[in-house]
Design a protein around this motif. Structure first.
Motif, mmCIF file in Angstrom:
data_model
loop_
_atom_site.group_PDB
_atom_site.id
_atom_site.type_symbol
_atom_site.label_atom_id
_atom_site.label_comp_id
_atom_site.label_asym_id
_atom_site.label_seq_id
_atom_site.Cartn_x
_atom_site.Cartn_y
_atom_site.Cartn_z
ATOM 1 N N VAL A 130 0.836 -1.195 0.000
ATOM 2 C CA VAL A 130 0.000 0.000 0.000
ATOM 3 C C VAL A 130 0.871 1.246 0.000
ATOM 4 N N MET A 131 0.663 2.111 -0.993
ATOM 5 C CA MET A 131 1.343 3.408 -0.978
ATOM 6 C C MET A 131 0.539 4.345 -0.080
ATOM 7 N N VAL A 132 1.202 4.839 0.962
ATOM 8 C CA VAL A 132 0.574 5.786 1.879
ATOM 9 C C VAL A 132 1.273 7.127 1.703
ATOM 10 N N GLY A 133 0.503 8.181 1.551
ATOM 11 C CA GLY A 133 1.102 9.500 1.376
ATOM 12 C C GLY A 133 0.293 10.571 2.063
ATOM 13 N N PHE A 134 0.963 11.633 2.500
ATOM 14 C CA PHE A 134 0.251 12.780 3.075
ATOM 15 C C PHE A 134 0.927 14.064 2.637
ATOM 16 N N THR A 135 0.156 15.147 2.638
ATOM 17 C CA THR A 135 0.684 16.454 2.261
ATOM 18 C C THR A 135 0.651 17.388 3.469
ATOM 19 N N THR A 136 1.609 18.310 3.487
ATOM 20 C CA THR A 136 1.733 19.239 4.603
ATOM 21 C C THR A 136 1.090 20.582 4.256
ATOM 22 N N ALA A 137 1.122 21.502 5.222
ATOM 23 C CA ALA A 137 0.572 22.837 5.008
ATOM 24 C C ALA A 137 1.361 23.618 3.963
ATOM 25 N N THR A 138 2.590 23.174 3.658
ATOM 26 C CA THR A 138 3.400 23.827 2.625
ATOM 27 C C THR A 138 3.336 23.067 1.300
ATOM 28 N N ASN A 139 2.343 22.165 1.180
ATOM 29 C CA ASN A 139 2.121 21.384 -0.047
ATOM 30 C C ASN A 139 3.264 20.443 -0.372
ATOM 31 N N GLN A 140 3.986 19.981 0.639
ATOM 32 C CA GLN A 140 5.017 18.964 0.428
ATOM 33 C C GLN A 140 4.391 17.585 0.583
ATOM 34 N N LEU A 141 4.738 16.689 -0.325
ATOM 35 C CA LEU A 141 4.210 15.327 -0.295
ATOM 36 C C LEU A 141 5.237 14.374 0.300
ATOM 37 N N PHE A 142 4.799 13.592 1.288
ATOM 38 C CA PHE A 142 5.586 12.487 1.820
ATOM 39 C C PHE A 142 4.835 11.199 1.501
ATOM 40 N N SER A 143 5.526 10.198 0.959
ATOM 41 C CA SER A 143 4.853 8.947 0.632
ATOM 42 C C SER A 143 5.833 7.787 0.712
ATOM 43 N N LYS A 144 5.260 6.589 0.869
ATOM 44 C CA LYS A 144 6.082 5.387 0.996
ATOM 45 C C LYS A 144 5.223 4.177 0.660
ATOM 46 N N VAL A 145 5.795 3.222 -0.049
ATOM 47 C CA VAL A 145 5.114 1.952 -0.260
ATOM 48 C C VAL A 145 5.337 1.096 0.984
ATOM 49 N N VAL A 146 4.246 0.765 1.659
ATOM 50 C CA VAL A 146 4.303 0.035 2.918
ATOM 51 C C VAL A 146 3.863 -1.406 2.674
ATOM 52 N N LYS A 147 4.680 -2.354 3.131
ATOM 53 C CA LYS A 147 4.404 -3.772 2.903
ATOM 54 C C LYS A 147 3.924 -4.447 4.184
ATOM 55 N N GLN A 148 3.631 -5.735 4.070
ATOM 56 C CA GLN A 148 3.067 -6.490 5.189
ATOM 57 C C GLN A 148 3.885 -6.336 6.461
ATOM 58 N N ASN A 149 3.190 -6.032 7.558
ATOM 59 C CA ASN A 149 3.760 -5.861 8.900
ATOM 60 C C ASN A 149 4.606 -4.595 9.062
ATOM 61 N N GLU A 150 4.571 -3.706 8.054
ATOM 62 C CA GLU A 150 5.273 -2.429 8.176
ATOM 63 C C GLU A 150 4.290 -1.332 8.594
ATOM 64 N N LEU A 151 4.858 -0.251 9.145
ATOM 65 C CA LEU A 151 4.058 0.833 9.699
ATOM 66 C C LEU A 151 4.329 2.153 8.993
ATOM 67 N N TYR A 152 3.329 3.025 9.016
ATOM 68 C CA TYR A 152 3.500 4.391 8.509
ATOM 69 C C TYR A 152 2.577 5.290 9.326
ATOM 70 N N VAL A 153 3.074 6.451 9.720
ATOM 71 C CA VAL A 153 2.268 7.341 10.542
ATOM 72 C C VAL A 153 1.876 8.589 9.758
ATOM 73 N N VAL A 154 0.634 9.014 9.947
ATOM 74 C CA VAL A 154 0.104 10.221 9.322
ATOM 75 C C VAL A 154 -0.253 11.210 10.431
ATOM 76 N N PRO A 155 0.379 12.377 10.457
ATOM 77 C CA PRO A 155 0.084 13.358 11.513
ATOM 78 C C PRO A 155 -1.362 13.833 11.475
#
Length: 223
Positions: A130-155
Motif C-alpha cells: 500500500v502506498m501511503v502519502g500525506f501532504t503538509t501545510a506547505t504542499n510537500q508530499l511524503f509517501s512510501k510503499v508500505v508492505k506487510q507488517n510495516e508501519l507508517y504514521v500520518v500526523p
C-alpha cells in the motif's frame, strides 16, 4: 517600575507554565477520570464523548468487538471499503482516546485523499503493498510503499491517501489516538454537499466551466 516588571514576569511565567501543563490534554483526547466509562449510546446529545452507562449495567461484551474479523465489500468505483471500530460502534472505547479501522483495497483500489481532524493515524499493513502519502501545510508530499507488517504514521489533520500498488488485494489497520477521529473527504465536501456548493465557487476554484463541473458532480451522486 522594577516591582511592576517583576510582577508582569511572574504572571507571564505562570501563563506559560499553565499552557505547558495543559499541552498533553490538548494534543490528544483528555485522560479519563475513572477506570472506564462505557458509552451510553442511547443517552442524549453527546459532547466530547458519550455519557457513561451505570457501572452496574456494564458487561464483558462492552469491551469486545469482532468488527475487524471480516473484510467489507470493495465493489465500488474506488475499490475500497472500511470497517470502523470507533466509540459509536464500540462503546468500551469511550474516554479512552483510541479507535481502529480496517480498510480493504481491491487491486488498484484507492482510499481517496481525506483527513482526520481529531486524530493522528498509524497504518499497519496486514496484506499486500500500500502506498501511503500525506501532504503538509506547505504542499510537500511524503509517501512510501508500505508492505506487510510495516508501519507508517500520518500526523493529525493532514490530507492523506492509501493506494493499493500490489498485484492482489490489500488490507491495513489504521489506529487513531482519538475515540472518534472524524473524517473529511474534500471531493465529497465540494461536489456532494447538501445543499449544493454554489456553482460560482466551484468554477472559480477549479478554473472550469459549469458544464465541466456538472460532469464531475455527476460522478459523486449517491456518495
Amino acid at each position: 517600575m522594577a516591582s511592576s516588571r517583576s510582577s508582569m514576569l511572574q504572571v507571564l511565567l505562570l501563563v506559560v507554565a499553565a499552557a505547558l501543563a495543559a499541552a498533553p490534554g490538548v494534543l490528544s483526547d483528555p485522560p479519563p477520570l475513572q477506570d472506564f466509562c462505557v458509552a451510553d449510546l442511547k443517552a442524549g446529545t453527546a459532547v466530547d464523548g458519550f455519557p457513561c452507562k451505570p457501572a452496574s449495567t456494564v458487561v464483558d461484551d462492552d469491551f469486545f468487538s469482532a468488527a475487524m474479523v471480516s473484510g467489507p465489500n470493495t465493489d465500488n468505483p474506488f475499490g475500497v471499503n472500511s470497517t470502523r471500530a470507533t466509540v459509536s460502534a464500540f462503546p468500551g472505547l469511550n474516554t479512552l482516546g483510541l479507535s481502529i479501522t480496517r480498510t480493504d483495497l481491491a487491486p488498484g483500489g484507492i482510499n481517496p485523499p481525506h483527513s482526520h481532524p481529531r486524530g493522528s493515524e498509524l497504518v499497519l499493513v496486514l496484506k499486500g503493498e500500500v502506498m501511503v502519502g500525506f501532504t503538509t501545510a506547505t504542499n510537500q508530499l511524503f509517501s512510501k510503499v508500505v508492505k506487510q507488517n510495516e508501519l507508517y504514521v500520518v500526523p493529525r489533520g493532514l490530507q492523506h491517501y492509501q493506494l493499493n500498488v500490489g498485484k492482489g488485494d490489500a488490507v491495513f489497520m489504521a489506529m487513531f489516538d482519538a475515540q472518534s477521529p472524524g473524517l473529511v473527504v474534500p471531493t465529497l465536501g465540494l461536489f456532494a454537499t447538501k445543499p449544493a456548493m454554489p456553482m460560482e465557487v466551484l468554477t472559480k476554484t477549479f478554473l472550469l466551466g459549469e458544464d465541466e463541473v456538472d460532469v464531475i458532480k455527476s460522478k459523486f451522486v449517491g456518495f
